[in-house]
Design a protein around this motif. Sequence first.
Motif, mmCIF file in Angstrom:
data_model
loop_
_atom_site.group_PDB
_atom_site.id
_atom_site.type_symbol
_atom_site.label_atom_id
_atom_site.label_comp_id
_atom_site.label_asym_id
_atom_site.label_seq_id
_atom_site.Cartn_x
_atom_site.Cartn_y
_atom_site.Cartn_z
ATOM 1 N N VAL A 151 43.667 14.265 -2.810
ATOM 2 C CA VAL A 151 43.366 13.351 -3.919
ATOM 3 C C VAL A 151 43.665 14.043 -5.248
ATOM 4 N N GLU A 152 43.423 15.346 -5.305
ATOM 5 C CA GLU A 152 43.747 16.077 -6.535
ATOM 6 C C GLU A 152 45.254 16.119 -6.772
ATOM 7 N N ALA A 153 46.015 16.258 -5.681
ATOM 8 C CA ALA A 153 47.479 16.366 -5.792
ATOM 9 C C ALA A 153 48.147 14.995 -5.871
ATOM 10 N N ARG A 154 47.356 13.946 -5.871
ATOM 11 C CA ARG A 154 47.860 12.567 -5.913
ATOM 12 C C ARG A 154 48.718 12.254 -4.694
ATOM 13 N N GLN A 155 48.276 12.783 -3.558
ATOM 14 C CA GLN A 155 48.908 12.434 -2.290
ATOM 15 C C GLN A 155 48.066 11.358 -1.617
ATOM 16 N N ALA A 156 48.656 10.672 -0.654
ATOM 17 C CA ALA A 156 47.977 9.555 -0.025
ATOM 18 C C ALA A 156 46.705 10.010 0.689
ATOM 19 N N VAL A 157 45.634 9.400 0.352
ATOM 20 C CA VAL A 157 44.359 9.602 1.024
ATOM 21 C C VAL A 157 43.493 8.426 0.617
ATOM 22 N N TRP A 158 42.516 8.050 1.469
ATOM 23 C CA TRP A 158 41.814 6.809 1.197
ATOM 24 C C TRP A 158 40.933 6.947 -0.057
ATOM 25 N N ALA A 159 39.753 7.477 0.072
ATOM 26 C CA ALA A 159 38.846 7.557 -1.082
ATOM 27 C C ALA A 159 37.778 8.611 -0.785
ATOM 28 N N PRO A 160 38.161 9.905 -0.791
ATOM 29 C CA PRO A 160 37.206 10.930 -0.343
ATOM 30 C C PRO A 160 35.954 11.037 -1.217
ATOM 31 N N TYR A 161 36.105 10.921 -2.528
ATOM 32 C CA TYR A 161 34.906 11.030 -3.369
ATOM 33 C C TYR A 161 34.019 9.793 -3.246
ATOM 34 N N TYR A 162 34.625 8.654 -2.958
ATOM 35 C CA TYR A 162 33.820 7.460 -2.658
ATOM 36 C C TYR A 162 32.870 7.762 -1.501
ATOM 37 N N THR A 163 33.432 8.359 -0.461
ATOM 38 C CA THR A 163 32.642 8.664 0.729
ATOM 39 C C THR A 163 31.579 9.706 0.421
ATOM 40 N N LEU A 164 31.974 10.746 -0.315
ATOM 41 C CA LEU A 164 31.002 11.794 -0.634
ATOM 42 C C LEU A 164 29.877 11.256 -1.520
ATOM 43 N N HIS A 165 30.216 10.295 -2.397
ATOM 44 C CA HIS A 165 29.167 9.713 -3.240
ATOM 45 C C HIS A 165 28.036 9.132 -2.402
ATOM 46 N N LYS A 166 28.384 8.480 -1.296
ATOM 47 C CA LYS A 166 27.333 7.900 -0.439
ATOM 48 C C LYS A 166 26.415 8.999 0.090
ATOM 49 N N LEU A 167 27.036 10.117 0.441
ATOM 50 C CA LEU A 167 26.255 11.231 0.980
ATOM 51 C C LEU A 167 25.371 11.858 -0.100
ATOM 52 N N PHE A 168 25.956 12.059 -1.273
ATOM 53 C CA PHE A 168 25.168 12.577 -2.402
ATOM 54 C C PHE A 168 23.952 11.680 -2.635
ATOM 55 N N ALA A 169 24.216 10.380 -2.710
ATOM 56 C CA ALA A 169 23.147 9.438 -3.051
ATOM 57 C C ALA A 169 22.099 9.374 -1.937
ATOM 58 N N GLY A 170 22.567 9.433 -0.693
ATOM 59 C CA GLY A 170 21.623 9.391 0.418
ATOM 60 C C GLY A 170 20.698 10.600 0.412
ATOM 61 N N LEU A 171 21.253 11.758 0.121
ATOM 62 C CA LEU A 171 20.426 12.970 0.056
ATOM 63 C C LEU A 171 19.438 12.900 -1.102
ATOM 64 N N LEU A 172 19.901 12.391 -2.249
ATOM 65 C CA LEU A 172 18.979 12.282 -3.396
ATOM 66 C C LEU A 172 17.839 11.316 -3.066
ATOM 67 N N ASP A 173 18.167 10.234 -2.385
ATOM 68 C CA ASP A 173 17.120 9.285 -2.003
ATOM 69 C C ASP A 173 16.143 9.898 -1.010
ATOM 70 N N MET A 174 16.689 10.654 -0.058
ATOM 71 C CA MET A 174 15.784 11.299 0.904
ATOM 72 C C MET A 174 14.831 12.266 0.187
ATOM 73 N N HIS A 175 15.319 12.863 -0.884
ATOM 74 C CA HIS A 175 14.436 13.752 -1.640
ATOM 75 C C HIS A 175 13.432 12.962 -2.486
ATOM 76 N N LEU A 176 13.941 12.014 -3.253
ATOM 77 C CA LEU A 176 13.066 11.317 -4.206
ATOM 78 C C LEU A 176 12.087 10.381 -3.513
ATOM 79 N N LEU A 177 12.528 9.733 -2.457
ATOM 80 C CA LEU A 177 11.726 8.673 -1.848
ATOM 81 C C LEU A 177 11.012 9.119 -0.589
ATOM 82 N N ALA A 178 11.537 10.147 0.061
ATOM 83 C CA ALA A 178 10.924 10.586 1.315
ATOM 84 C C ALA A 178 10.483 12.043 1.255
ATOM 85 N N GLY A 179 10.567 12.632 0.078
ATOM 86 C CA GLY A 179 9.993 13.961 -0.124
ATOM 87 C C GLY A 179 10.659 15.061 0.664
ATOM 88 N N ASN A 180 11.943 14.897 1.004
ATOM 89 C CA ASN A 180 12.628 15.910 1.799
ATOM 90 C C ASN A 180 13.205 16.983 0.869
#
Length: 818
Positions: A168-197
């Motif tokens: 994605v940095e080199a502007r080569q074909a790839v779907w949406a890696p940071y889109y996917t990582l965003h879900k993971l970032f957000a899920g971890l933050l929620d597990m911390h904020l809402l479930a005290g992990n």
Amino acid sequence: MSSPPVTRRTVLRTTAVAGAFSAASPLFMAEPAAAARPDAGVSAYAFPLAAVQLLSSPFSAAAGRIHSYLLFLDNDRLLHTFRLNVGLASSATPCGGWESPTTELRGHSTGHILSALAQAYASTGNTAFKTKGDQLVTVLAQCQSRAVTAGYNTGYLSAFPESFIDRVEARQAVWAPYYTLHKLFAGLLDMHLLAGNAQALTVLTGMAAWVKFRNDRLTQTQRQNMLDTEFGGMNEVLTNLYQLTGNAAHLAAAQQFDHAEIFDPLAANTDNLNNYHANTQIPKVIGAIREYHATGTTRYRDIAVNFWDIVTRRHTYAIGGNSNGEYFKAPDRIASELSDTTAECCNSHNMLKLTRQLFFTDPSRVDYLDYYEKALYNHILASQDPNSAHGFQCYYVPLRAGGIKTYSNDYNSFVCCHGTGMESSTKFGDSIYFHDGAGTLYVNLFIPSVLTWSARGVTIRQETGFPEAAATKLTVTGSGTFTVKVRIPSWASSATVRVNGTVFVSPAPGTFATINRTWASGDVVDVTLPMALTREATNDNSSVQAVKVGPIVLGGLFGTSNLSALPVLNPSSLTATSTPLQYTAGGVTLQPFYKVHGQRYSVYWSVNSTPPLPLFVAQYLFDGNGNDATGNGRTATVVNGTYVTGRTGSAVNLNGSNGYVALPAGILAGATNFSIALWVRVDVLANWARVFDFGSGTGVNMFLTARSGSGTARFAITATGAGGEQRIDAPAALPAGAWTHVAVTRNGNLGVLYVNGAEVARNTALTTSPANLGSTTQNWVGRSQYADPYLDGAVDSLRIYSRALTATEVADFASNGT
Ligand SMILES: [Zn+2]
């Protein structure tokens, strides 16, 4: 369907269009106290999910189906590709669909599920959700700890190799890696904020350090080019992390995802959205409003406010959704963009997240909540299959005539909207009530629930059959002095609010009914919200209309019949049945669209008559634009005006030489009763300068002047020139240099002129009404049909109704500044 990467690469080479897929994430700001840094620029706040218990309703049922699904899912299957990515053994059956081991978006659902589990736990207290989320976090931490061993940079965690980021940095074909990582970032933050992990925060800060490491190596130009690929809400989640940690590196990492190509036109309030992938942009703008809350930089706020206004006014279907084939189209293209791939569900999930953040920023904007209600019932609730025990979810909601909803499944779909659907359905309690951080409670939505307001030591129980019953009831347990503000939607005319059986107020639509008293246990507030049968015409074709009851869009049921064209509706044939919100017309049954599943339907109809004027025709806040805050789409054009500090928010300032505001043609066409109410500050009193003048020339008009040739303020209406004017003459001119509330109402032959909330004059023989004026074409504020002086002054909060406001309502506007 969404574009595969190859198509996407082609798109990137040939246009500046960004994105091919969809996104979402939780935002889930807990109470401000949970964060190290308080949000700047907010004056309303959410309650924690745990404070709101859902009672039985379609929302609790939808939540229950997702709860079942979350407990059904096999963690090892969700973790399979994460383990393989770092060389850990996994014998689990791989997931299918967008989670298959060869799909470049793999891993996104695990992020969604972390958010959904955290929200489900916070909403219900059921530790099974937390346990399941904790187990996911444990394995994800294990995978992250093997990053270097697996050949990745420290902190990297994903179900796909880090080479996707190189691409994605080199502007080569790839779907949406940071889109996917965003879900993971957000899920971890929620597990911390809402479930005290605690471990989730450790993993997340490691990922945040990794992403900053990656982006610090790039030039600004390289980063901006990379942002042409969909990246979800990376700026949002990193800002939320900054608000939690106070670590400036997290804000810096967030701001590396500020996409100038999108933000610059929005900051200038330019609608440049045509041909942009819709749900690629919405999360960026959620990031912008959170960056405003973190930094106080008003440009971020303006980007978000302007985007919301543009999207909801110019790009939104009757159900509250947007996009056709996932893309924004030219402004106002609605009837011309009806297909099987309209209204991607992620988009409304994200628009609602944006909307509540904007309300926190400006809780005077009832229209934010009106939109929230519209999209929540007609799109979010309508897109989950009630016949599925696991809450299967639409991707698109077809809006072509004869469309039919299709749904995800347990393990072989995992489309984006399946993920955001899980998130939406585990946080229905997050926007029913807000508070102001002190002694004011907002009742926003009419969803059966119990709020525990611990700061005040009270509970509020809301019991309602809404929308099938046009009323709600609030019962207070506990005591104390505080204010309850109940949203009176713009669609609810003649609402009443009773406290312990006594009429407290008959509030105007588009306001909050404010009840400030010392409450005692057992006090009851009854609110009636009469729901009218109305029709909503599309922006681009007045004969293409949706049928609504109050805020609820009705769908016509067509069984297995596919349709080749819009069905024709004769409005006079609409007949109520004994079932609430159900009608028939021409042999077709119409029912709430959120109940329409398993058969073909039509939301839009071909109708050969213009819809009647709504009772609340238009409202102009003049907060930097001429938008109609009722959502009715009657946008005003400000000509040679500027914006200055107003009575509330901004006002439009007119220069006395060529500045005025033009309202759409036919603004009160056909109305017999009416009201026009506004705030005006007359800077220079000039005889005959108009506060407003709606007409089609000197022969046909109705106007208000601050000072007539007789030296006093005057309202006049005529269909036969000046000689035929019927007038209401005030005893004095409007004051110069002071904000003044003025209102004119007509009820039958009674015309009343109010100044600062009090009646100053009346005419009991006002036999001419707007209906006698036809569809007027020159509906001006600050400009006369004659060669009179232009208004030198400012105008704010202009309200237009096709009914007579009561004296109480006018007094209320004058005292509240609204
Ligand atoms: Zn989606």
